[in-house]
Design a protein around this motif. Sequence first.
Motif, PDB file in Angstrom:
ATOM      1  N   PRO A   4      27.287  46.142  22.742  1.00  0.00           N
ATOM      2  CA  PRO A   4      27.950  44.830  22.757  1.00  0.00           C
ATOM      3  C   PRO A   4      29.387  44.861  22.246  1.00  0.00           C
ATOM      4  CG  PRO A   4      25.706  44.628  21.920  1.00  0.00           C
ATOM      5  CD  PRO A   4      25.982  46.091  22.057  1.00  0.00           C
ATOM      6  N   HIS A   5      29.704  45.813  21.366  1.00  0.00           N
ATOM      7  CA  HIS A   5      31.016  45.797  20.728  1.00  0.00           C
ATOM      8  C   HIS A   5      31.866  47.025  21.019  1.00  0.00           C
ATOM      9  CE1 HIS A   5      28.350  48.111  18.224  1.00  0.00           C
ATOM     10  NE2 HIS A   5      29.349  48.520  17.463  1.00  0.00           N
ATOM     11  N   ILE A   6      31.287  48.062  21.650  1.00  0.00           N
ATOM     12  CA  ILE A   6      32.037  49.300  21.883  1.00  0.00           C
ATOM     13  C   ILE A   6      31.268  50.155  22.877  1.00  0.00           C
ATOM     14  CG2 ILE A   6      30.926  50.722  20.086  1.00  0.00           C
ATOM     15  CD1 ILE A   6      33.783  51.690  19.314  1.00  0.00           C
ATOM     16  N   GLU A   7      31.958  51.081  23.525  1.00  0.00           N
ATOM     17  CA  GLU A   7      31.302  52.016  24.442  1.00  0.00           C
ATOM     18  C   GLU A   7      31.354  53.411  23.834  1.00  0.00           C
ATOM     19  OE1 GLU A   7      31.709  51.468  28.727  1.00  0.00           O
ATOM     20  OE2 GLU A   7      32.278  53.592  28.873  1.00  0.00           O
ATOM     21  N   LEU A   8      30.182  54.026  23.742  1.00  0.00           N
ATOM     22  CA  LEU A   8      30.071  55.353  23.150  1.00  0.00           C
ATOM     23  C   LEU A   8      29.610  56.359  24.190  1.00  0.00           C
ATOM     24  CD1 LEU A   8      28.296  54.571  19.736  1.00  0.00           C
ATOM     25  CD2 LEU A   8      30.759  54.619  20.240  1.00  0.00           C
ATOM     26  N   ALA A   9      30.023  57.611  23.993  1.00  0.00           N
ATOM     27  CA  ALA A   9      29.560  58.715  24.824  1.00  0.00           C
ATOM     28  C   ALA A   9      28.494  59.492  24.064  1.00  0.00           C
ATOM     29  CB  ALA A   9      30.727  59.629  25.188  1.00  0.00           C
ATOM     30  N   ALA A  10      27.645  60.182  24.812  1.00  0.00           N
ATOM     31  CA  ALA A  10      26.579  60.947  24.177  1.00  0.00           C
ATOM     32  C   ALA A  10      26.100  62.061  25.083  1.00  0.00           C
ATOM     33  CB  ALA A  10      25.408  60.040  23.804  1.00  0.00           C
ATOM     34  N   HIS A  11      25.489  63.068  24.481  1.00  0.00           N
ATOM     35  CA  HIS A  11      24.733  64.095  25.183  1.00  0.00           C
ATOM     36  C   HIS A  11      23.254  63.828  24.979  1.00  0.00           C
ATOM     37  CE1 HIS A  11      28.127  67.369  25.205  1.00  0.00           C
ATOM     38  NE2 HIS A  11      28.218  66.537  26.221  1.00  0.00           N
ATOM     39  N   LEU A  12      22.479  63.910  26.052  1.00  0.00           N
ATOM     40  CA  LEU A  12      21.032  63.743  25.969  1.00  0.00           C
ATOM     41  C   LEU A  12      20.354  65.087  26.165  1.00  0.00           C
ATOM     42  CD1 LEU A  12      20.336  60.515  28.089  1.00  0.00           C
ATOM     43  CD2 LEU A  12      20.852  60.715  25.652  1.00  0.00           C
ATOM     44  N   TYR A  13      19.378  65.365  25.310  1.00  0.00           N
ATOM     45  CA  TYR A  13      18.589  66.584  25.393  1.00  0.00           C
ATOM     46  C   TYR A  13      17.108  66.227  25.406  1.00  0.00           C
ATOM     47  CZ  TYR A  13      22.822  69.008  23.696  1.00  0.00           C
ATOM     48  OH  TYR A  13      24.100  69.488  23.527  1.00  0.00           O
ATOM     49  N   GLY A  14      16.311  67.042  26.079  1.00  0.00           N
ATOM     50  CA  GLY A  14      14.867  66.932  25.999  1.00  0.00           C
ATOM     51  C   GLY A  14      14.268  65.929  26.959  1.00  0.00           C
ATOM     52  N   PRO A  15      12.930  65.889  27.007  1.00  0.00           N
ATOM     53  CA  PRO A  15      12.233  65.011  27.959  1.00  0.00           C
ATOM     54  C   PRO A  15      12.392  63.541  27.610  1.00  0.00           C
ATOM     55  CG  PRO A  15      10.667  66.009  26.424  1.00  0.00           C
ATOM     56  CD  PRO A  15      11.992  66.672  26.161  1.00  0.00           C
ATOM     57  N   GLU A  16      12.374  62.695  28.635  1.00  0.00           N
ATOM     58  CA  GLU A  16      12.540  61.255  28.408  1.00  0.00           C
ATOM     59  C   GLU A  16      11.454  60.677  27.521  1.00  0.00           C
ATOM     60  OE1 GLU A  16      13.179  58.870  31.846  1.00  0.00           O
ATOM     61  OE2 GLU A  16      14.645  60.233  32.734  1.00  0.00           O
ATOM     62  N   ASP A  17      10.252  61.268  27.569  1.00  0.00           N
ATOM     63  CA  ASP A  17       9.149  60.768  26.743  1.00  0.00           C
ATOM     64  C   ASP A  17       9.028  61.535  25.435  1.00  0.00           C
ATOM     65  OD1 ASP A  17       8.308  63.168  27.778  1.00  0.00           O
ATOM     66  OD2 ASP A  17       6.318  62.456  28.401  1.00  0.00           O
ATOM     67  N   GLY A  18      10.062  62.308  25.068  1.00  0.00           N
ATOM     68  CA  GLY A  18      10.020  63.054  23.814  1.00  0.00           C
ATOM     69  C   GLY A  18      10.175  62.149  22.605  1.00  0.00           C
ATOM     70  N   ILE A  19       9.920  62.711  21.455  1.00  0.00           N
ATOM     71  CA  ILE A  19      10.055  61.970  20.193  1.00  0.00           C
ATOM     72  C   ILE A  19      11.519  61.561  20.018  1.00  0.00           C
ATOM     73  CG2 ILE A  19       9.937  62.199  17.673  1.00  0.00           C
ATOM     74  CD1 ILE A  19       7.602  64.169  18.149  1.00  0.00           C
ATOM     75  N   PRO A  20      11.801  60.279  19.784  1.00  0.00           N
ATOM     76  CA  PRO A  20      13.193  59.813  19.726  1.00  0.00           C
ATOM     77  C   PRO A  20      13.941  60.271  18.477  1.00  0.00           C
ATOM     78  CG  PRO A  20      11.680  57.993  19.288  1.00  0.00           C
ATOM     79  CD  PRO A  20      10.840  59.165  19.669  1.00  0.00           C
ATOM     80  N   VAL A  21      15.093  60.874  18.707  1.00  0.00           N
ATOM     81  CA  VAL A  21      15.953  61.363  17.629  1.00  0.00           C
ATOM     82  C   VAL A  21      17.406  61.023  17.984  1.00  0.00           C
ATOM     83  CG1 VAL A  21      16.771  63.372  16.333  1.00  0.00           C
ATOM     84  CG2 VAL A  21      14.390  63.292  17.137  1.00  0.00           C
ATOM     85  N   ILE A  22      18.140  60.472  17.030  1.00  0.00           N
ATOM     86  CA  ILE A  22      19.576  60.248  17.206  1.00  0.00           C
ATOM     87  C   ILE A  22      20.306  61.239  16.306  1.00  0.00           C
ATOM     88  CG2 ILE A  22      21.479  58.615  16.999  1.00  0.00           C
ATOM     89  CD1 ILE A  22      19.495  56.359  17.498  1.00  0.00           C
ATOM     90  N   ALA A  23      21.206  62.025  16.904  1.00  0.00           N
ATOM     91  CA  ALA A  23      21.926  63.070  16.173  1.00  0.00           C
ATOM     92  C   ALA A  23      23.365  62.626  15.920  1.00  0.00           C
ATOM     93  CB  ALA A  23      21.899  64.375  16.959  1.00  0.00           C
ATOM     94  N   LEU A  24      23.802  62.768  14.678  1.00  0.00           N
ATOM     95  CA  LEU A  24      25.109  62.280  14.248  1.00  0.00           C
ATOM     96  C   LEU A  24      25.926  63.423  13.662  1.00  0.00           C
ATOM     97  CD1 LEU A  24      23.853  59.041  12.428  1.00  0.00           C
ATOM     98  CD2 LEU A  24      24.545  59.290  14.822  1.00  0.00           C
ATOM     99  N   HIS A  25      27.106  63.647  14.235  1.00  0.00           N
ATOM    100  CA  HIS A  25      27.952  64.767  13.834  1.00  0.00           C
ATOM    101  C   HIS A  25      28.809  64.428  12.621  1.00  0.00           C
ATOM    102  CE1 HIS A  25      31.514  62.711  15.394  1.00  0.00           C
ATOM    103  NE2 HIS A  25      30.819  62.393  16.478  1.00  0.00           N
ATOM    104  N   GLY A  26      29.603  65.403  12.193  1.00  0.00           N
ATOM    105  CA  GLY A  26      30.460  65.237  11.040  1.00  0.00           C
ATOM    106  C   GLY A  26      31.833  64.675  11.386  1.00  0.00           C
ATOM    107  N   TRP A  27      32.610  64.438  10.342  1.00  0.00           N
ATOM    108  CA  TRP A  27      33.955  63.852  10.452  1.00  0.00           C
ATOM    109  C   TRP A  27      34.856  64.720  11.313  1.00  0.00           C
ATOM    110  CZ3 TRP A  27      38.585  65.288   7.417  1.00  0.00           C
ATOM    111  CH2 TRP A  27      39.624  64.355   7.536  1.00  0.00           C
TER     112      TRP A  27
END
Length: 287
Positions: free
Chosen positions: A13-36
Amino acid sequence: MSLNVEEVRLRLPHIELAAHLYGPEDGIPVIALHGWLDNAASFARLAPLLPGLRIVALDLAGHGHSDHRPAGASYPIWEYIQDVLQVAEQFGWQQFALLGHSMGAIISVLLAASMPERVTRLALIDGLIPFTGEADSAPQKLGEALRAQMALAGKRKPVYEVFERAVQARLQGVGAVSLEAAELLARRGLMPVPGGYTWRTDSRLTLPSPLRLTHAHAMAFVRNLQCPVKLVVAEQGMLLAQPNFMQLLDGLAVECQQLPGGHHLHLDDDNGATLVADCFKAFLAAA
């Protein structure tokens, strides 16, 4: 290193972000956050070694291919929490695990402590709490931040004639990295400009924080964590360089494991990525 990765853009709603997706669509959900000042490529070696997980490795706002915050806005660390929650909403995840490195680990702790009903597990790499500041230093720190903001308009990003010079600059940056890691981060973090290449990152990310949590504030978040937490500490990383860091963990419900390597041990080489993956495979699979 697997090439089985999908590039996506997430319109929040407030911004557009880019991301890489890994693993199966029905896999256990994990959000990975990088460093500064890093980007989603931070997980290029590690994510393919974590089977059964659906990993969304974000470019945090102002980093990589994600949008910058609007004019007049800034990048206090707690603002990233709303971004992560909105990403989870995009995927329909009411609960998810967090995999965080450095600043991404700190964001993960703040989110999990604030919204314990949303976060199932925390897998942290060489990061736990932010740099803190006590009340008596607040006026000075705010003044420094305001002066830096006023001076930013007169500064220009460096331009590197060739890609290799940018990689060398990243090697000299905060948080030592291997040559291969610097190349991975630079490929995603650079953009072409007249005369060569410059960084995509928002210049405002380099400004000093106008306000910091006190040590008591920061530790209150760690003590309020309710999900299982596993922390990988790099033997040549940033956490052990802090005085009495291991004593800080006394009495906390944080499982800690020290591994050889530097601050980017999960990205520097295949061996480091494998060691970190071995620490987190079963832990995250139980989320």
